[in-house]
Design an enzyme around this catalytic site. Structure first.
Site, PDB file in Angstrom:
ATOM      1  N   THR B   1     -19.244  12.004  35.172  1.00  0.00           N
ATOM      2  CA  THR B   1     -19.882  12.412  33.916  1.00  0.00           C
ATOM      3  C   THR B   1     -19.776  13.924  33.741  1.00  0.00           C
ATOM      4  OG1 THR B   1     -21.445  10.607  34.152  1.00  0.00           O
ATOM      5  CG2 THR B   1     -22.020  12.329  32.581  1.00  0.00           C
ATOM      6  N   ARG B  29     -20.631  -2.892  30.585  1.00  0.00           N
ATOM      7  CA  ARG B  29     -21.791  -2.128  31.068  1.00  0.00           C
ATOM      8  C   ARG B  29     -21.789  -0.730  30.425  1.00  0.00           C
ATOM      9  NH1 ARG B  29     -22.375   3.042  33.837  1.00  0.00           N
ATOM     10  NH2 ARG B  29     -24.332   2.986  34.968  1.00  0.00           N
ATOM     11  N   VAL B  30     -22.936  -0.323  29.937  1.00  0.00           N
ATOM     12  CA  VAL B  30     -23.074   1.005  29.339  1.00  0.00           C
ATOM     13  C   VAL B  30     -24.186   1.745  30.070  1.00  0.00           C
ATOM     14  CG1 VAL B  30     -23.689   2.285  27.259  1.00  0.00           C
ATOM     15  CG2 VAL B  30     -22.239   0.255  27.088  1.00  0.00           C
ATOM     16  N   ASP B  32     -26.255   5.724  30.707  1.00  0.00           N
ATOM     17  CA  ASP B  32     -27.146   6.562  29.904  1.00  0.00           C
ATOM     18  C   ASP B  32     -26.419   7.493  28.942  1.00  0.00           C
ATOM     19  OD1 ASP B  32     -26.434   7.860  32.551  1.00  0.00           O
ATOM     20  OD2 ASP B  32     -27.169   9.576  31.407  1.00  0.00           O
ATOM     21  N   THR B  52     -26.725  13.524  34.154  1.00  0.00           N
ATOM     22  CA  THR B  52     -25.699  12.819  34.915  1.00  0.00           C
ATOM     23  C   THR B  52     -26.360  12.155  36.115  1.00  0.00           C
ATOM     24  OG1 THR B  52     -23.676  13.084  36.230  1.00  0.00           O
ATOM     25  CG2 THR B  52     -25.172  14.946  36.183  1.00  0.00           C
ATOM     26  N   GLY B  53     -25.715  11.140  36.652  1.00  0.00           N
ATOM     27  CA  GLY B  53     -26.292  10.464  37.806  1.00  0.00           C
ATOM     28  C   GLY B  53     -26.249   8.962  37.649  1.00  0.00           C
ATOM     29  N   HIS B  54     -27.214   8.279  38.265  1.00  0.00           N
ATOM     30  CA  HIS B  54     -27.236   6.815  38.198  1.00  0.00           C
ATOM     31  C   HIS B  54     -27.753   6.381  36.829  1.00  0.00           C
ATOM     32  CE1 HIS B  54     -28.934   2.732  39.357  1.00  0.00           C
ATOM     33  NE2 HIS B  54     -27.634   2.629  39.433  1.00  0.00           N
ATOM     34  N   GLY B  55     -26.850   5.861  36.003  1.00  0.00           N
ATOM     35  CA  GLY B  55     -27.155   5.588  34.598  1.00  0.00           C
ATOM     36  C   GLY B  55     -28.362   4.698  34.368  1.00  0.00           C
TER      37      GLY B  55
END
Lengths: 173, 140
Positions: B1, B29-30, B32, B52-55
């Site tokens: 990201t 899959r979408v 954040d 950014t990171g784990h959506g």
């Protein structure tokens, strides 16, 4: 007002072999955005230009260098927001354009909507004459290798979680 | 990201985020990044954020808007970013990072992962880093 720019790449365990390229990528994007602001450009123009640079830099997971999904395909997401008007635009699961952030801005400025996804987003890109690219041109060797590793060990991960999942439960966008 | 937040000479703020997602993600899959309030938010009167990171974790916390809400209540940008990421970590066990600019032009960033590339340009000075506590500075 003193212009300000902040940039980020992905938050994860960035391997050493792409650490310098990651540093250089965010520096380049910050310089570009700041230059736009110093010449009187808008915050919107600055963030879009910065993200385009990052999308074009293969070490980042966006645009060229995007991860491959379970089917081995690219699906990219992007959003942009104007803090003055609170207008926002976003796209999700787009596959055949180089710079999803530019399409997100078109959604914001040329539609009444905030988010277009999948086929509809790609159709909108066609309407806006956004050049279509072969999705394979966005796939890097590193991403392909990572996907092949995922495929190789997916069944082991599935077993570990009693076949309840079809994608890795952890990991970062 | 990847992402960017900027404030221009008129005090206007904008934020943008873009991602390719996660390797092996389920088709459709979408995360954040395209969700306003989760991955991105901007409002001139308070500030702008990109995450950014784990959506999935970021979505559950509505991280970008959460940071904005903390600033709206009077918290400094840096504290708001750090506190929000700590909340995400403790509440949903998610790691990530975020960048922010407050309405007064105060830049901030933080990450709870091993690394995150970041850069700030302000007053003709460019600062950047990747590892925790790493900070480099050069005149532009």
């Amino acid at each position: 007002v003193e212009p300000v720019v902040v940039i980020h790449g992905g938050a994860w365990a960035i391997p050493e072999n792409i650490s310098d390229a990651s540093r250089n990528g965010v520096k380049l994007a910050a310089r570009k955005a700041y230059e736009i602001l110093k010449h009187g450009g808008s915050a919107l123009d600055a963030v879009e230009a910065a993200v385009v640079i990052l999308e074009d830099e293969p070490v980042f997971d966006a645009g060229k260098g995007s991860c491959l999904n379970a089917a081995g395909l690219i699906e990219m997401d992007a959003s942009i927001m104007d803090g003055t008007s609170l207008k926002a635009g976003a796209v999700a699961a787009v596959a055949n354009i180089s710079n999803p952030i530019c399409l997100a801005r078109m959604v914001m400025e040329q539609t009444d909507h905030c988010l277009l996804v999948g086929e509809g987003a790609n159709m909108f890109a066609n309407e806006c004459n956004v050049p279509s690219v072969d999705p394979s041109s966005l796939v890097t060797e590193a991403c392909l290798e990572e996907w092949q590793t995922f495929e190789k060990y997916k069944s082991a991960v599935d077993s570990l979680f009693n076949n309840q999942i079809t994608s890795l439960p952890l990991g970062h966008d | 990201t990847v992402g960017a937040v900027a404030m221009d000479a008129n005090g206007r703020i904008a934020a943008a985020t873009s991602t390719g997602g996660i390797t092996g993600k389920r088709v459709g899959r979408v995360g954040d990044s395209p969700l306003i309030g989760s991955g991105t938010y901007a409002i001139d009167e308070i500030g702008g954020v990109s995450c950014t990171g784990h959506g999935e974790s970021i979505i559950k916390i509505c991280l970008a808007k959460h940071i904005i809400c903390l600033m709206e209540s009077g918290m400094k940008a840096q504290e708001a970013v750090e506190q929000s990421l700590q909340l995400m970590n403790s509440r949903v066990k998610g790691a990530g990072g975020a960048i922010c600019i407050s309405a007064s032009g105060e830049p901030a960033f933080h990450f709870t992962t091993e690394r995150m590339a970041w850069a700030i340009a302000k007053a003709d000075v460019l600062s950047w880093g990747l590892d925790p506590k790493e900070s480099n500075v050069e005149k532009m």
